[in-house]
Motif scaffolding. Structure first.
Motif: not given
Length: 187
Positions: A55-73
Motif C-alpha cells: 500500500d505504501i507504494v500504491t496508495y502512499k499509505q500503510n494500510d489502505y483497502w482498495g476498491t475493485p475499481k481502484e485495483f483494476l485501474i
C-alpha cells in the motif's frame, strides 16, 4: 452487483488500464457458464496474475483497502486488495455472500499479517482459501502456513472454532464499511 460501470471509465483510462478492465469483464462473462467450483479456481488464478505491491507504494499509505475499481485501474495491490476483488468477483459470479469472508490472518512462518478470501462450501468442511500467494485453492486444514483471526463479510465479524463453525463476534469492521461506501459511490 455491478462493481462499476465500464462506460463511465472508458474516456478517462489509459490504454493499459482500459484493456485490463475490459479483459476482467470479458473473463467474468466466460466464467459464468462454468460449474461453481471451476469458477472459484479460475477466478483465483486469473486475479493472481495482477501484480502485488504494498500500500505504501500504491496508495502512499500503510494500510489502505482498495476498491475493485481502484485495483483494476492501477493493476497492482497488496493482499487486502486481492482478497477484496476476489470477494466481489465471486459475488458477481453467483456465489452466496453468506459463504464468502475476507479473512485476516497471520502468516505463521514470517509472523506477518496476511489477508485472504475464505469460501465456506459447506458447514462440515474447513473453508477454501483464495490467496494471492498461491494459485491453488486449498482448504484451510491444508494451509499450515496460515493462522486465521477474523472472518469478515457484510453481515459482521466472526471467529472460527475447531469444528469449522463461525461465531459472530461483532459488526462489520469500520474499514469494511468504509470500503462498501466507496464502492457504492463508484457505481
Amino acid at each position: 452487483m455491478q462493481i462499476f460501470q465500464l462506460e463511465k471509465l472508458e474516456k478517462s483510462l489509459d490504454t493499459t488500464s482500459k484493456n485490463r478492465v475490459i479483459d476482467y469483464f470479458e473473463t467474468l462473462d466466460t466464467l459464468k457458464a462454468l460449474p461453481l467450483q471451476e469458477r472459484l479456481v479460475r477466478a483465483n488464478f486469473y486475479l493472481n496474475q495482477l501484480r502485488s505491491l504494498p500500500d505504501i507504494v500504491t496508495y502512499k499509505q500503510n494500510d489502505y483497502w482498495g476498491t475493485p475499481k481502484e485495483f483494476l485501474i492501477c493493476g497492482y495491490g497488496d493482499c487486502e486488495d486481492f482478497a477484496i476483488i476476489k470477494y466481489f468477483t465471486l459475488l458477481k459470479l453467483g456465489f452466496e455472500k453468506e459463504k464468502l469472508f475476507i479473512t485476516t490472518s497471520n502468516e505463521k512462518f514470517t509472523g506477518q499479517p496476511h489477508m485472504v478470501l475464505s469460501y465456506f462450501e459447506s458447514k462440515e468442511k474447513p473453508p477454501l482459501i483464495l490467496d494471492n500467494l498461491s494459485y491453488k485453492v486449498l482448504d484451510l486444514s491444508k494451509r499450515v502456513d496460515l493462522e486465521p483471526k477474523i472472518f469478515i463479510n457484510e453481515e459482521g465479524s466472526y471467529k472460527l472454532d475447531t469444528h469449522n463453525n463461525l461465531t459472530r463476534i461483532g459488526d462489520m469492521p469500520r474499514k469494511f464499511k468504509e470500503l462498501l461506501e466507496r464502492i457504492a459511490l463508484e457505481s
